[in-house]
Motif scaffolding. Structure first.
Motif, PDB file in Angstrom:
ATOM      1  N   LEU A   1     -35.719  14.567 -27.670  1.00  0.00           N
ATOM      2  CA  LEU A   1     -36.619  15.422 -28.450  1.00  0.00           C
ATOM      3  C   LEU A   1     -38.080  15.008 -28.295  1.00  0.00           C
ATOM      4  O   LEU A   1     -38.987  15.831 -28.460  1.00  0.00           O
ATOM      5  CB  LEU A   1     -36.223  15.383 -29.934  1.00  0.00           C
ATOM      6  N   ALA A   2     -38.305  13.720 -27.958  1.00  0.00           N
ATOM      7  CA  ALA A   2     -39.676  13.240 -27.787  1.00  0.00           C
ATOM      8  C   ALA A   2     -40.127  13.279 -26.333  1.00  0.00           C
ATOM      9  O   ALA A   2     -41.250  12.881 -26.025  1.00  0.00           O
ATOM     10  CB  ALA A   2     -39.793  11.812 -28.317  1.00  0.00           C
TER      11      ALA A   2
ATOM     12  N   VAL B   1     -28.057   8.688 -32.085  1.00  0.00           N
ATOM     13  CA  VAL B   1     -29.336   9.084 -32.670  1.00  0.00           C
ATOM     14  C   VAL B   1     -30.504   8.672 -31.774  1.00  0.00           C
ATOM     15  O   VAL B   1     -31.478   9.422 -31.611  1.00  0.00           O
ATOM     16  CB  VAL B   1     -29.495   8.465 -34.079  1.00  0.00           C
ATOM     17  N   GLY B   2     -30.416   7.495 -31.181  1.00  0.00           N
ATOM     18  CA  GLY B   2     -31.485   7.035 -30.289  1.00  0.00           C
ATOM     19  C   GLY B   2     -31.673   7.951 -29.096  1.00  0.00           C
ATOM     20  O   GLY B   2     -32.806   8.267 -28.703  1.00  0.00           O
TER      21      GLY B   2
ATOM     22  N   ARG C   1     -33.386  11.185 -30.228  1.00  0.00           N
ATOM     23  CA  ARG C   1     -34.822  10.989 -30.408  1.00  0.00           C
ATOM     24  C   ARG C   1     -35.539  10.949 -29.071  1.00  0.00           C
ATOM     25  O   ARG C   1     -36.628  11.528 -28.917  1.00  0.00           O
ATOM     26  CB  ARG C   1     -35.069   9.690 -31.169  1.00  0.00           C
ATOM     27  N   SER C   2     -34.935  10.270 -28.097  1.00  0.00           N
ATOM     28  CA  SER C   2     -35.559  10.165 -26.769  1.00  0.00           C
ATOM     29  C   SER C   2     -35.736  11.537 -26.134  1.00  0.00           C
ATOM     30  O   SER C   2     -36.786  11.840 -25.562  1.00  0.00           O
ATOM     31  CB  SER C   2     -34.711   9.265 -25.857  1.00  0.00           C
TER      32      SER C   2
END
Length: 555
Positions: free
Chosen positions: A378-379, A371-372, A375-376
């Motif tokens: 997608l951001a 998940v981390g 997120r990285s």
């Protein structure tokens, strides 16, 4: 006699005593690591064999034969190879379309392709796959592996090919809608027990094989409590004799696309796993070309024993490293541990409920998703996020290799667009400089900066050709970086276009690395005179002014 580069390359692809040099000191750690990863690999080998639409026996054969051959011939000291989830995803539609027997033939052909890729030095090709695409690919595979376990928990019956869709998502929906509700309490309980064991075991100690413990608990309970759970079919207590796969040669052309897909996946996954291993341990250095040859040999050997395609397995490789492995001896021991299980424990293994294997793969699929990391990505940038999402969606919806290809194309498109934006031209009127003279209003200096290639060539051409009101144009090339044939061709068109308009073109500062290309494409030939090529700007400006003065004197 000095060895030729070809001879040195051939030698680098072969096993050598140096592969085991450190094992004199590390063999106790290697034995322990090999035994550990062998135990961890057992439920995965069984599960991926069944999940492929084939048999648990074929999964075990692959883990033993391919695991041993890849350890000996592969390019990584710590890589552990065998059947994997990604390969299971690819095999399901092949089994549905061509039958189980065709998979063995396809495995042989794919192994030959992978080995040839290593001989042709294609091992570094995986570096061209962007990180977001790899992560999107992994998320898509995890989703498919999760969905492929739905049959293990919804129905005790074996479904014939064609009864459900070959698309994992559609098939899962079909199976859930027609689930045997009297079967679900038993199967879901088995899945839950395995999942709890896999979650709790690492918290007690990282070396405890939670998946194996969960399978043992479920198998024992299934033997004590009456239940309808389907189990693994009987497993032979020895390996089959090696033989060439029997298949119709006329069917080979129809199988080649499938073999190509398997070969591409085997190469990509194995090289990625080996690269991960190299970052986890100082003993994890690897030779990518040899790794491909080794994985090709592993799949060829697997096919001779009736197995399925093998690849480097990131999860098992990670366990191997964390258990203390230092040489490829650990991977070899892992294969012998699995062989020993076949020889002495085939009967108990055959009684393992399929739902328990489904539980192992459910948890494995969930653990594949970081998940981390998501997120990285997608951001990060819109282009990387788009490549990640598109790759994941296409992997689930269509085809794994197509997904990687489209993901690379998307990433390349955004990268090229971003790179092309760095290409600029600065247009300076000489009359606006500090040392301007009479007649300088007729001279312009055009400075090219950055790369000039196919993605930026047309835009640069339009910007430069919009220049008007001058009689001499000086093209400054000293800050021009990468130039491809399209960029050079556009430069030739710029020179030709200005000359046709009656403007004199001078070129200054052609780099040595560009001179050959400019000569071949015709940039220099387009000049009115070869004396219009200069090494420094003052000389070019002096020549431009002489042209203007001459034109004034004649008018």
């Amino acid at each position: 006699m000095n060895a030729t580069p070809l001879t040195r390359h051939a030698r680098s692809l072969l096993p050598s005593p140096a592969d085991y040099r450190e094992s004199r000191r590390s063999w106790p750690k290697d034995l322990l690591a090999g035994a550990t990863v062998g135990i961890v690999a057992l439920p995965l080998a069984l599960g991926f064999g069944v999940s492929s639409g084939l048999s648990a026996e074929q999964g075990l054969i692959t883990a033993i034969i391919a695991g041993f051959l890849a350890a000996v011939f592969g390019g990584s000291h710590l890589q552990v190879s065998g059947p994997t989830g990604a390969m299971a995803v690819v095999l399901v539609p092949i089994v549905a379309s061509h039958g189980a027997d065709a998979v063995i033939a396809v495995t042989l052909v794919a192994g030959i392709i992978v080995a040839l890729a290593g001989l042709l030095r294609l091992g570094r090709s995986v570096s061209f796959i962007p990180w977001p695409v790899i992560e999107g690919f992994t998320v898509g595979i995890a989703a498919i592996i999760f969905l492929q376990q739905v049959p293990f928990v919804t129905t005790p019956a074996d479904l014939a090919p064609g009864e459900v869709s070959t698309n994992a998502f559609v098939a899962a929906v079909q199976l859930v809608s027609s689930a045997d509700w009297s079967y679900l309490p038993y199967s879901l309980t088995a899945v839950a027990i395995v999942a709890v064991c896999m979650i709790i075991a690492p918290k007690i100690h990282h070396a405890i094989p939670g998946s194996l413990i969960g399978i043992i608990v479920v198998t024992v309970l299934a033997g004590l409590v009456p239940n309808p759970l389907a189990t693994i079919s009987a497993i032979p207590q020895s390996l089959p004799a090696p033989s060439l796969p029997s298949f119709d040669l006329t069917a080979l052309p129809s199988l080649l696309p499938a073999a190509g897909t398997i070969a591409a996946l085997a190469a990509i996954e194995s090289l990625l796993s080996a690269r991960v291993a190299s970052s986890m341990s100082d003993a994890g250095t690897y030779q990518p070309d040899r790794e491909l040859v080794g994985q090709g040999i592993a799949s060829i050997g697997s096919s001779l024993f009736g197995g399925i395609p093998a690849t480097g397995a990131i999860a098992r490789t990670s366990v191997n490293i964390r258990a203390g492995a230092r040489t490829r001896l650990a991977s070899i021991v892992h294969a012998f541990v699995l062989l020993l299980i076949v020889l002495v424990a085939a009967a108990p293994v055959s009684r393992i409920p399929l739902a328990a294997l489904g539980g192992v793969l459910f948890v494995t699929a969930v653990r594949m998703i970081n998940v981390g990391t998501m997120r990285s990505i997608l951001a990060s940038t819109k282009s990387d996020a788009a490549g990640f999402v598109i790759t994941a969606l296409i992997t689930v919806s269509f085809d794994l290799i197509v997904a990687v290809g489209i993901g690379v194309i998307v990433a390349a498109y955004f990268a090229l667009r971003k790179l092309s934006a760095t290409t600029t031209v600065g247009i300076e009127r000489l009359s606006e400089s500090d040392d301007a003279r009479a007649g300088d209003e007729s001279i312009a200096v055009v400075a090219f900066r950055g790369p000039l290639f196919f993605a930026s060539a047309d835009r640069i051409f339009d910007e430069v050709m919009a220049l008007d009101g001058v009689s001499v144009v000086v093209l400054r090339m000293s800050q021009l970086e990468l130039v491809d044939a399209t960029g050079a061709h556009i430069l030739a068109d710029i020179v030709t276009g200005f000359e046709r308009r009656g403007k004199t073109v001078l070129i200054k500062g052609v780099k040595d690395g560009h001179a050959g290309l400019f000569r071949q494409v015709g940039v220099l030939r387009a000049l009115r005179h070869q004396a219009h090529l200069f090494d420094d700007l003052p000389s070019a400006i002096a020549h431009a002014r002489s042209h203007v003065e001459r034109a004034r004197a004649q008018s």
